[in-house]
Design a protein around this motif. Structure first.
Motif, mmCIF file in Angstrom:
data_model
loop_
_atom_site.group_PDB
_atom_site.id
_atom_site.type_symbol
_atom_site.label_atom_id
_atom_site.label_comp_id
_atom_site.label_asym_id
_atom_site.label_seq_id
_atom_site.Cartn_x
_atom_site.Cartn_y
_atom_site.Cartn_z
ATOM 1 N N VAL A 156 -6.386 9.767 0.536
ATOM 2 C CA VAL A 156 -6.623 8.973 1.745
ATOM 3 C C VAL A 156 -6.481 9.851 2.984
ATOM 4 O O VAL A 156 -7.341 9.858 3.876
ATOM 5 C CB VAL A 156 -5.655 7.778 1.809
ATOM 6 N N ILE B 168 -10.120 1.976 -0.400
ATOM 7 C CA ILE B 168 -9.173 1.092 0.280
ATOM 8 C C ILE B 168 -9.667 -0.351 0.256
ATOM 9 O O ILE B 168 -8.931 -1.273 -0.104
ATOM 10 C CB ILE B 168 -8.920 1.575 1.723
ATOM 11 N N SER C 52 0.024 3.616 -3.079
ATOM 12 C CA SER C 52 -0.689 4.872 -2.831
ATOM 13 C C SER C 52 0.143 6.082 -3.246
ATOM 14 O O SER C 52 -0.397 7.095 -3.696
ATOM 15 C CB SER C 52 -1.094 4.977 -1.353
ATOM 16 N N ASN C 53 1.463 5.985 -3.102
ATOM 17 C CA ASN C 53 2.331 7.066 -3.591
ATOM 18 C C ASN C 53 2.396 7.069 -5.112
ATOM 19 O O ASN C 53 2.427 8.134 -5.740
ATOM 20 C CB ASN C 53 3.724 6.939 -2.982
ATOM 21 N N GLU D 105 -3.353 -2.075 4.894
ATOM 22 C CA GLU D 105 -4.001 -0.779 5.053
ATOM 23 C C GLU D 105 -5.318 -0.874 5.815
ATOM 24 O O GLU D 105 -5.701 0.069 6.530
ATOM 25 C CB GLU D 105 -4.218 -0.120 3.686
ATOM 26 N N PHE E 164 0.817 -1.212 0.000
ATOM 27 C CA PHE E 164 0.000 0.000 0.000
ATOM 28 C C PHE E 164 0.852 1.263 0.000
ATOM 29 O O PHE E 164 0.470 2.270 -0.621
ATOM 30 C CB PHE E 164 -0.926 0.003 1.225
ATOM 31 N N THR F 146 -5.472 1.267 -6.214
ATOM 32 C CA THR F 146 -5.174 1.888 -4.921
ATOM 33 C C THR F 146 -5.400 3.394 -5.001
ATOM 34 O O THR F 146 -4.972 4.033 -5.969
ATOM 35 C CB THR F 146 -3.713 1.623 -4.526
ATOM 36 N N PRO F 147 -6.044 3.991 -4.017
ATOM 37 C CA PRO F 147 -6.264 5.446 -4.052
ATOM 38 C C PRO F 147 -4.976 6.219 -3.744
ATOM 39 O O PRO F 147 -4.084 5.708 -3.059
ATOM 40 C CB PRO F 147 -7.300 5.665 -2.950
ATOM 41 N N PRO F 148 -4.864 7.447 -4.238
ATOM 42 C CA PRO F 148 -3.699 8.283 -3.912
ATOM 43 C C PRO F 148 -3.611 8.544 -2.412
ATOM 44 O O PRO F 148 -4.631 8.782 -1.760
ATOM 45 C CB PRO F 148 -3.967 9.581 -4.684
ATOM 46 N N ILE F 149 -2.397 8.512 -1.898
ATOM 47 C CA ILE F 149 -2.213 8.702 -0.456
ATOM 48 C C ILE F 149 -2.707 10.078 -0.007
ATOM 49 O O ILE F 149 -3.249 10.222 1.094
ATOM 50 C CB ILE F 149 -0.734 8.483 -0.050
ATOM 51 N N ASP G 45 -0.617 8.789 -6.392
ATOM 52 C CA ASP G 45 -0.464 10.246 -6.352
ATOM 53 C C ASP G 45 0.268 10.748 -7.597
ATOM 54 O O ASP G 45 -0.108 11.763 -8.184
ATOM 55 C CB ASP G 45 0.316 10.662 -5.100
#
Length: 272
Positions: free
Chosen positions: A151, A213, A72-73, A186, A68, A145-148, A76
């Motif tokens: 989140v 997530i 997640s990075n 996560e 994760f 995965t969503p962008p950090i 971004d």
């Protein structure tokens, strides 16, 4: 660029290429380590990043993005328009970094890494054209995965600023977030943060599903597992209409007394 970047780490080679690239960069057939290091270098890069087109083996991307922290990075970077991912059907023998002015072959020799570079105009033009066309024909890789940044922003809004601080601190204390014994995943981190801040299971699971997530069902299953192991506890909170909701609380005394960096370590030791 130096003709040869020998006795360098992969992050040094990547940083050199990103600093000197005037246009788009094609990152071709990167190794697991190179993908991880690229995300780290690009996330911390001080300056304007070129657009990086990453052509990689699909299995390698999936394995790397199971972490994760990396995924997640990377998300971004994708959201910012500085990274795009596509998959290779036929990989070249080496890993390549191709810019408008240089081609760098990344060569691994045991525990050593070298970047063998050329700026020969004819060769560079031919390589750039080749991978530009291969990119156009390649299949996109859908990173779910969503962008950090999203989140963190939504966690602060939907749960609390303290919860977001705790979530970020726990992630920062981990080298990986895979849930494979080497790092908490996560969903587990989210539930521990919710319990530390005594949030409702409904709120954290709704947030987790909305931000991308995991599903509410995954949050519920993980909550049950953590509760059975004594990490979490719950108490019923009456509401005006419908079944009572569950407030999450830390269940193990060792976790109650731990700061965020210790929380991750103690939770991992209990789960293992």
């Amino acid at each position: 660029m130096d003709s040869n970047l020998l006795n360098h780490q992969i992050d040094d080679i990547l940083e050199s290429v990103l600093e000197e690239a005037a246009g788009d960069v094609y990152m071709v057939n990167p190794s697991w380590d190179a993908i991880e290091e690229f995300v780290s270098v690009a996330t911390e890069f001080d300056g304007e990043l070129p657009t990086v087109h990453m052509l990689a083996d699909e299995r390698t991307i999936k394995d790397v993005m199971a972490d994760f922290i990396v995924a997640s990075n990377a998300a971004d970077l994708i959201a910012d328009g500085t990274l795009s991912l596509r998959t290779l059907e036929e990989a070249p023998e080496n890993s390549l970094l191709v810019t408008e002015s240089n081609v760098v072959a990344v060569v691994h020799a045991g525990d050593r890494v070298g970047g063998l570079a050329t700026d020969d105009e004819g060769f560079v033009d031919a390589a750039y054209d080749t991978y530009e066309h291969r990119w156009e024909d390649a299949a996109s890789f859908n990173l779910r995965t969503p962008p950090i940044s999203r989140v963190q922003e939504t966690l602060a809004t939907e749960i609390s600023g303290e919860a977001e601080d705790d979530f970020t601190a726990i992630l920062s204390s981990l080298e990986t977030a895979r849930g494979d014994g080497e790092g908490l995943d996560e969903v587990t981190i989210s539930l521990l943060v919710a319990a530390k801040n005594e949030a409702l299971l409904y709120d954290i699971s709704k947030w987790g599903e909305d931000v991308g997530i995991a599903s509410k069902a995954t949050f519920s299953r993980t909550k049950t597992k953590l509760e059975d192991m004594g990490l979490l506890d719950t108490e019923k909170v009456p509401i005006d209409v419908g079944r009572p909701r569950l407030r999450l609380k830390i269940g193990d005394e060792r976790l109650r007394d731990a700061d965020n960096s210790q929380l991750a370590t103690v939770a991992q030791s209990i789960l293992n």
